[in-house]
Design a protein around this motif. Structure first.
Motif, mmCIF file in Angstrom:
data_model
loop_
_atom_site.group_PDB
_atom_site.id
_atom_site.type_symbol
_atom_site.label_atom_id
_atom_site.label_comp_id
_atom_site.label_asym_id
_atom_site.label_seq_id
_atom_site.Cartn_x
_atom_site.Cartn_y
_atom_site.Cartn_z
ATOM 1 N N GLY A 404 0.814 -1.210 0.000
ATOM 2 C CA GLY A 404 0.000 0.000 0.000
ATOM 3 C C GLY A 404 0.844 1.255 0.000
ATOM 4 N N ALA A 405 1.915 1.244 0.780
ATOM 5 C CA ALA A 405 2.807 2.402 0.843
ATOM 6 C C ALA A 405 3.528 2.610 -0.479
ATOM 7 N N TYR A 406 3.937 1.508 -1.105
ATOM 8 C CA TYR A 406 4.638 1.616 -2.387
ATOM 9 C C TYR A 406 3.712 2.187 -3.461
ATOM 10 N N ALA A 407 2.470 1.727 -3.439
ATOM 11 C CA ALA A 407 1.492 2.225 -4.417
ATOM 12 C C ALA A 407 1.288 3.725 -4.266
ATOM 13 N N ALA A 408 1.351 4.213 -3.043
ATOM 14 C CA ALA A 408 1.146 5.647 -2.797
ATOM 15 C C ALA A 408 2.226 6.495 -3.448
ATOM 16 N N ALA A 409 3.398 5.902 -3.657
ATOM 17 C CA ALA A 409 4.510 6.655 -4.243
ATOM 18 C C ALA A 409 4.446 6.684 -5.766
ATOM 19 N N LYS A 410 3.497 5.963 -6.349
ATOM 20 C CA LYS A 410 3.382 5.899 -7.804
ATOM 21 C C LYS A 410 2.329 6.895 -8.303
ATOM 22 N N PRO A 411 2.470 7.424 -9.503
ATOM 23 C CA PRO A 411 1.514 8.396 -10.037
ATOM 24 C C PRO A 411 0.233 7.726 -10.545
ATOM 25 N N LEU A 412 -0.599 7.292 -9.619
ATOM 26 C CA LEU A 412 -1.837 6.594 -9.958
ATOM 27 C C LEU A 412 -3.024 7.554 -9.903
ATOM 28 N N ASP A 413 -3.972 7.342 -10.777
ATOM 29 C CA ASP A 413 -5.225 8.093 -10.713
ATOM 30 C C ASP A 413 -6.222 7.411 -9.784
ATOM 31 N N MET A 414 -6.047 6.088 -9.636
ATOM 32 C CA MET A 414 -6.945 5.359 -8.748
ATOM 33 C C MET A 414 -6.249 4.093 -8.260
ATOM 34 N N LEU A 415 -6.401 3.818 -6.971
ATOM 35 C CA LEU A 415 -5.919 2.581 -6.368
ATOM 36 C C LEU A 415 -7.135 1.796 -5.888
ATOM 37 N N VAL A 416 -7.312 0.612 -6.421
ATOM 38 C CA VAL A 416 -8.452 -0.240 -6.073
ATOM 39 C C VAL A 416 -7.933 -1.450 -5.313
ATOM 40 N N LEU A 417 -8.461 -1.686 -4.130
ATOM 41 C CA LEU A 417 -8.030 -2.786 -3.286
ATOM 42 C C LEU A 417 -9.190 -3.753 -3.092
ATOM 43 N N ARG A 427 -4.864 0.294 2.608
ATOM 44 C CA ARG A 427 -5.460 1.615 2.373
ATOM 45 C C ARG A 427 -4.878 2.646 3.338
ATOM 46 N N GLU A 428 -4.804 2.303 4.614
ATOM 47 C CA GLU A 428 -4.281 3.233 5.609
ATOM 48 C C GLU A 428 -2.804 3.546 5.351
ATOM 49 N N ALA A 429 -2.053 2.523 4.913
ATOM 50 C CA ALA A 429 -0.634 2.756 4.623
ATOM 51 C C ALA A 429 -0.479 3.706 3.445
ATOM 52 N N ALA A 430 -1.322 3.532 2.433
ATOM 53 C CA ALA A 430 -1.259 4.414 1.265
ATOM 54 C C ALA A 430 -1.585 5.858 1.651
ATOM 55 N N ILE A 431 -2.611 6.045 2.505
ATOM 56 C CA ILE A 431 -3.002 7.387 2.945
ATOM 57 C C ILE A 431 -1.895 8.011 3.791
ATOM 58 N N THR A 432 -1.300 7.185 4.677
ATOM 59 C CA THR A 432 -0.216 7.673 5.525
ATOM 60 C C THR A 432 0.956 8.184 4.698
ATOM 61 N N MET A 433 1.196 7.516 3.556
ATOM 62 C CA MET A 433 2.309 7.898 2.694
ATOM 63 C C MET A 433 1.935 8.984 1.693
ATOM 64 N N GLY A 434 0.738 9.574 1.854
ATOM 65 C CA GLY A 434 0.408 10.758 1.080
ATOM 66 C C GLY A 434 -0.614 10.610 -0.020
ATOM 67 N N MET A 435 -1.153 9.414 -0.230
ATOM 68 C CA MET A 435 -2.164 9.258 -1.271
ATOM 69 C C MET A 435 -3.498 9.813 -0.781
ATOM 70 N N SER A 436 -4.168 10.535 -1.635
ATOM 71 C CA SER A 436 -5.454 11.115 -1.269
ATOM 72 C C SER A 436 -6.509 10.026 -1.082
ATOM 73 N N ASP A 437 -7.299 10.187 -0.045
ATOM 74 C CA ASP A 437 -8.338 9.208 0.279
ATOM 75 C C ASP A 437 -9.320 9.020 -0.873
ATOM 76 N N ASP A 438 -9.597 10.076 -1.618
ATOM 77 C CA ASP A 438 -10.596 9.964 -2.679
ATOM 78 C C ASP A 438 -10.051 9.265 -3.929
ATOM 79 N N LYS A 439 -8.786 8.881 -3.910
ATOM 80 C CA LYS A 439 -8.227 8.103 -5.021
ATOM 81 C C LYS A 439 -8.268 6.600 -4.745
ATOM 82 N N ILE A 440 -8.721 6.229 -3.552
ATOM 83 C CA ILE A 440 -8.672 4.819 -3.140
ATOM 84 C C ILE A 440 -10.080 4.257 -3.026
ATOM 85 N N GLU A 441 -10.306 3.103 -3.641
ATOM 86 C CA GLU A 441 -11.573 2.387 -3.532
ATOM 87 C C GLU A 441 -11.298 0.976 -3.020
ATOM 88 N N THR A 442 -12.124 0.509 -2.102
ATOM 89 C CA THR A 442 -11.963 -0.845 -1.576
ATOM 90 C C THR A 442 -13.237 -1.653 -1.797
#
Length: 482
Positions: A404-417, A427-442
């Motif tokens: 999740g943290a690694y995905a946050a460092a990539k230029p993604l328009d959407m992360l789907v888990l 999801r929490e790891a991605a948000i912690t590393m700076g990914m916007s919550d509205d880019k993540i769907e679970t």
């Protein structure tokens, strides 16, 4: 094709013949009654969910010449076998796995002319095996593991299905526990072997990467000197110089066993190396391959992804050892068919382009797949659809969070888990590393993800589907493209 009489089969495996036709000759081996051919050998396994012994009548009806049981036969089965002149054998200790290993070992001893290349490692075994088979086929009649039939049943099937004119067998060897590769190597007796890497696959079963390295290193125990077209070839183990456990395997296992090692990588110190590495707009790697004899060849990998360089070099190094023309081996790999569900690009036209890498997953292969996703050209949305990874054991939470943290460092328009156990932490790891919550769907299920995403994905989007096979993300790919 495997062709042997029932008496010899029983002698090789210590199985018991329950009928009178010991001279019956069988051809071919199957563990699925639907795949039994005329005069074939059917081996029944007692599994957790399916008892293969229940399919013995179907195998006999399909023309089996011999059926190997792992439980007592019914009177009805014996009557049917007598009617169809099918031999009935009971495996020693009702152990179908051991029956297969002993049978394959005896068959391998008969075919001492086969030259075997063994392939193991945490990630990339099947890709490396496919590249090896392609490269070696440029000169020799080659037989390779089908799909990922690499376990205590799959490897015997590989040996038993080899055509009579086979010169080289490329045998993939997987494991879940200590001792399994030792057993496989004792059956196959490879002369050349490659270890693709030591990662975290099966860490939940073995406890640490050091233990995984020890288990992979077991391959040296069965390596033997052999000849091929008059060449006497000493055992050699091929390792990746950048892997942090390669030196450990070399000094603690290869050298004490008298096994020579050869290193591949991107350094001038490697026996075979890739240099001047470039990535095309489509994500394919081009490079110059530097051989030990001073030859330099230009090459391009047939599958997108920079992480595949080491797999590619391992195949070229083995081909070089077998005196295969350098350009011929490179061209053979370049023209090889792509393995289904392994970084396979599908879709397009009026559908989104999808990178189907849903066959298997580990933290390192997840990261590599994300690298491929973000290196390919894309005019629309760049979407990563990630499922959960199996066999991570006590480190499962931590390793999923790393992804999740690694995905946050990539230029993604959407992360789907997709999943129920670990996606929350990802999801929490991605948000912690700076990914916007509205880019993540679970989503808990693949069906739910397909229902939500299919209407919003467009033809110019690029979508990665990556997870362990158990997550069934191949159904996500099929659902979106349907």
């Amino acid at each position: 094709m495997f062709t042997w009489d029932v008496a010899s089969i029983c002698a090789a495996t210590e199985a018991t013949l329950l009928t009178a036709n010991s001279d019956r000759v069988v051809r071919g081996v199957a563990i699925d009654s639907r795949e039994v051919t005329t005069d074939g050998l059917f081996v029944a396994f007692s599994g957790e969910h399916v008892d293969g012994n229940a399919y013995a009548p179907a195998a006999i009806q399909n023309g089996a010449g011999c059926v190997v049981l792992t439980s007592a036969p019914t009177d009805e089965l014996l009557v049917l076998a007598a009617e169809k002149k099918c031999a009935i054998v009971r495996a020693a200790h009702d152990d179908g796995e051991e029956f297969m290993l002993r049978l394959a070992q005896a068959w391998r001893e008969i075919h001492a002319n086969w030259f075997v290349v063994g392939v193991t490692g945490s990630v990339g075994k099947t890709t490396t095996k496919d590249m090896l088979a392609a490269a070696i086929s440029a000169r020799y009649t080659t037989h390779a593991t089908k799909g990922n039939f690499n376990n205590l049943i799959g490897l015997p099937l590989t040996l038993l299905s080899a055509p009579e004119d086979t010169q080289v067998i490329v045998a993939e060897m997987g494991m879940n526990h200590f001792g399994e590769i030792t057993r496989l190597a004792a059956v196959a007796h490879p002369t050349l072997a490659v270890i693709t890497n030591v990662g975290t696959s099966h860490i939940g079963l073995l406890g640490s990467r050091e233990n995984i390295a020890k288990a992979k290193a077991e391959i040296v125990s069965g390596m033997v000197q052999d000849s091929l077209e008059g060449m006497q070839i000493k055992p050699c183990l091929y390792l990746v110089s950048s892997d942090d456990f390669s030196t450990y395997i070399d000094t603690q296992y290869a050298q004490p066993s008298g096994i020579v090692t050869s290193y591949i990588g991107t350094s001038i110190d490697d026996n075979l190396s890739a240099r001047n590495i470039k990535l095309t707009d489509e994500g394919y790697v081009s490079c110059d391959v530097y051989y030990e004899n001073g030859d330099i060849q230009q090459a391009q990998l047939p599958i997108p992804g920079k992480h595949l360089i080491s797999d590619y070099l391992l195949a070229l190094a083995v081909a070089d050892k077998l005196n295969i023309n350098h350009q011929a081996s490179i061209e053979a790999i370049q023209n090889m068919p792509q393995t289904h569900m392994r970084l396979e690009i599908v879709g397009g036209k009026d559908k989104p382009r999808m990178i189907d890498d849903s066959y298997n997953a580990s933290p390192s292969s997840m990261a590599a797949a994300l690298d491929v996703l973000t290196s390919l050209p894309c005019k629309g949305k760049r979407v990563a659809v990630l499922g959960e990874m199996g066999e991570m054991g006590d480190m499962a939470v931590q390793l999923h969070n790393y992804v999740g943290a690694y995905a946050a460092a990539k230029p993604l328009d959407m992360l789907v888990l997709i999943g129920s156990e670990f996606v929350g932490g990802m999801r929490e790891a991605a948000i912690t590393m700076g990914m916007s919550d509205d880019k993540i769907e679970t989503f808990e299920t693949v069906d739910a993800a397909v229902g939500a995403l299919k209407p919003i994905l467009e033809s110019n989007d690029l979508v990665l589907a990556k997870a362990s096979r158990s997550s069934a993300l191949d159904l996500f790919v099929k659902g979106v493209l349907a």
